[in-house]
Design an enzyme around this catalytic site. Structure first.
Site, PDB file in Angstrom:
ATOM      1  N   LYS A 149       0.829  -1.218   0.000  1.00 24.48           N
ATOM      2  CA  LYS A 149       0.000   0.000   0.000  1.00 24.48           C
ATOM      3  C   LYS A 149       0.859   1.263   0.000  1.00 24.48           C
ATOM      4  O   LYS A 149       0.481   2.244  -0.642  1.00 24.48           O
ATOM      5  CB  LYS A 149      -1.046  -0.003   1.122  1.00 24.48           C
ATOM      6  N   ARG A 201      -6.965   2.315  10.973  1.00 24.12           N
ATOM      7  CA  ARG A 201      -6.406   1.000  11.277  1.00 24.12           C
ATOM      8  C   ARG A 201      -7.356   0.150  12.117  1.00 24.12           C
ATOM      9  O   ARG A 201      -7.152  -1.028  12.284  1.00 24.12           O
ATOM     10  CB  ARG A 201      -5.134   1.272  12.072  1.00 24.12           C
ATOM     11  N   ARG A 256      12.337  -6.789   3.084  1.00 26.20           N
ATOM     12  CA  ARG A 256      12.187  -5.332   3.045  1.00 26.20           C
ATOM     13  C   ARG A 256      13.422  -4.618   3.616  1.00 26.20           C
ATOM     14  O   ARG A 256      13.919  -4.984   4.675  1.00 26.20           O
ATOM     15  CB  ARG A 256      10.940  -4.956   3.864  1.00 26.20           C
ATOM     16  N   ARG A 274      13.751  -2.414   8.734  1.00 35.30           N
ATOM     17  CA  ARG A 274      12.964  -1.556   9.611  1.00 35.30           C
ATOM     18  C   ARG A 274      12.969  -2.156  11.001  1.00 35.30           C
ATOM     19  O   ARG A 274      12.942  -3.373  11.158  1.00 35.30           O
ATOM     20  CB  ARG A 274      11.531  -1.489   9.072  1.00 35.30           C
ATOM     21  N   ARG A 286       1.621  -7.910  14.044  1.00 31.73           N
ATOM     22  CA  ARG A 286       0.933  -7.015  13.119  1.00 31.73           C
ATOM     23  C   ARG A 286      -0.070  -7.769  12.237  1.00 31.73           C
ATOM     24  O   ARG A 286      -1.124  -7.239  11.912  1.00 31.73           O
ATOM     25  CB  ARG A 286       1.957  -6.232  12.275  1.00 31.73           C
TER      26      ARG A 286
HETATM   27  P1  AMP Z   1       3.273   1.067   8.772  1.00 31.89           P
HETATM   28  O1  AMP Z   1       4.393   1.973   8.380  1.00 31.89           O
HETATM   29  O2  AMP Z   1       1.956   1.458   8.147  1.00 31.89           O
HETATM   30  O3  AMP Z   1       3.605  -0.390   8.561  1.00 31.89           O
HETATM   31  O4  AMP Z   1       3.051   1.263  10.350  1.00 31.89           O
HETATM   32  C1  AMP Z   1       4.076   0.925  11.248  1.00 31.89           C
HETATM   33  C2  AMP Z   1       3.567   1.000  12.680  1.00 31.89           C
HETATM   34  O5  AMP Z   1       3.132   2.351  12.969  1.00 31.89           O
HETATM   35  C3  AMP Z   1       2.365   0.134  13.006  1.00 31.89           C
HETATM   36  O6  AMP Z   1       2.725  -1.217  13.290  1.00 31.89           O
HETATM   37  C4  AMP Z   1       1.828   0.876  14.234  1.00 31.89           C
HETATM   38  O7  AMP Z   1       2.626   0.621  15.376  1.00 31.89           O
HETATM   39  C5  AMP Z   1       2.022   2.342  13.852  1.00 31.89           C
HETATM   40  N1  AMP Z   1       0.871   2.887  13.123  1.00 31.89           N
HETATM   41  C6  AMP Z   1       0.826   3.272  11.814  1.00 31.89           C
HETATM   42  N2  AMP Z   1      -0.384   3.748  11.483  1.00 31.89           N
HETATM   43  C7  AMP Z   1      -1.127   3.656  12.615  1.00 31.89           C
HETATM   44  C8  AMP Z   1      -2.473   3.990  12.917  1.00 31.89           C
HETATM   45  N3  AMP Z   1      -3.313   4.477  11.992  1.00 31.89           N
HETATM   46  N4  AMP Z   1      -2.902   3.782  14.195  1.00 31.89           N
HETATM   47  C9  AMP Z   1      -2.090   3.279  15.142  1.00 31.89           C
HETATM   48  N5  AMP Z   1      -0.814   2.945  14.922  1.00 31.89           N
HETATM   49  C10 AMP Z   1      -0.326   3.121  13.668  1.00 31.89           C
END
Ligand code: AMP
Length: 206
Positions: A13, A85, A119, A153, A164
């Site tokens: 995404k 989320r 990744r 990461r 996750r």
């Molecule tokens: P991502 O970069 O989208 O994979 O997000 C990495 C991490 O950021 C997630 O595992 C959460 O810990 C936090 N995170 C990202 N977006 C949200 C959200 N909308 N609500 C809560 N935590 C978030």
């Protein structure tokens, strides 16, 4: 124009949101990136929650998001990657804003592991690579742009990936029912360019 991308981690995404943002000339906003750039007192708490693969509170994320979308560059719209989320975030979003399109990228849990294993990220410019799928770096483990050594990461550990995936099925998937009339489903297990083509076709963008 407001477009939301929903998909499990590693579904692509972020990649697709960036491609579409460039095409439509509106900003692509990743709440993950917004949270990773938090500075000051909050940083340690945010990093700890993220490294465990858990979600930050809806109030905090909504506050940061509101601040981000109040920027002038969002006046013609924006693309959201990683928000909402869970149902609480979806309710908060719907109370203030209305999405034109919601795109769901579908991939299997097995594929999530395969992709997240590969990744990599440039610590200098933030460019993303994937040594298992694509884009692969031209030189082994070095950024094509600035030559910096690529890193994984901090939250791409096995435990955090499992967490996750669990959170996605339990907390994010219920959102799909809420938006079922608006959702555009796209097969995320294709090449990046083919996924993008499918998105443009479904959105009738030339
Ligand atoms: P991502 O970069 O989208 O994979 O997000 C990495 C991490 O950021 C997630 O595992 C959460 O810990 C936090 N995170 C990202 N977006 C949200 C959200 N909308 N609500 C809560 N935590 C978030």
């Amino acid at each position: 124009m407001i477009i939301i991308f929903i998909g499990i981690q590693g579904s692509g995404k972020g990649t697709q949101a960036k491609l579409l943002a460039d095409k439509l000339k509106i900003p692509g906003i990743s709440t993950g990136d917004v949270l990773r750039s938090v500075e000051g007192k909050l940083k340690e708490k945010v990093d700890n929650v993220m490294n465990r693969g858990e979600l930050l509170s809806a109030d905090l994320v909504m506050e940061l998001l509101k601040e981000r979308i109040s920027n002038k560059d969002c006046k013609n719209g924006f693309i959201l990657d990683g928000f909402p989320r869970d149902l609480e975030q979806a309710e908060k979003f719907d109370a203030n804003l209305d999405a034109d399109f919601i795109i769901e990228l579908e991939i299997s849990d097995k594929e999530v592991f395969r992709r997240l294993e590969g990744r990599r990220l440039c610590p200098k410019c933030g460019r993303g690579y994937n040594v298992v799928t694509s884009p692969k770096p031209k030189k082994d483990n070095l950024c094509d742009i600035d030559g910096a050594e690529l890193v994984r990461r901090a939250d791409d550990t096995e435990d955090s990936i499992k967490k996750r995936i669990e959170i996605y099925h339990e907390e994010t998937e219920p959102i799909l029912k809420r938006y079922k009339d608006k959702i555009i489903k796209i097969n995320g297990e294709q090449k990046i360019e083919n996924i993008f083509e499918d998105i443009l076709e479904k959105l009738r963008i030339k």
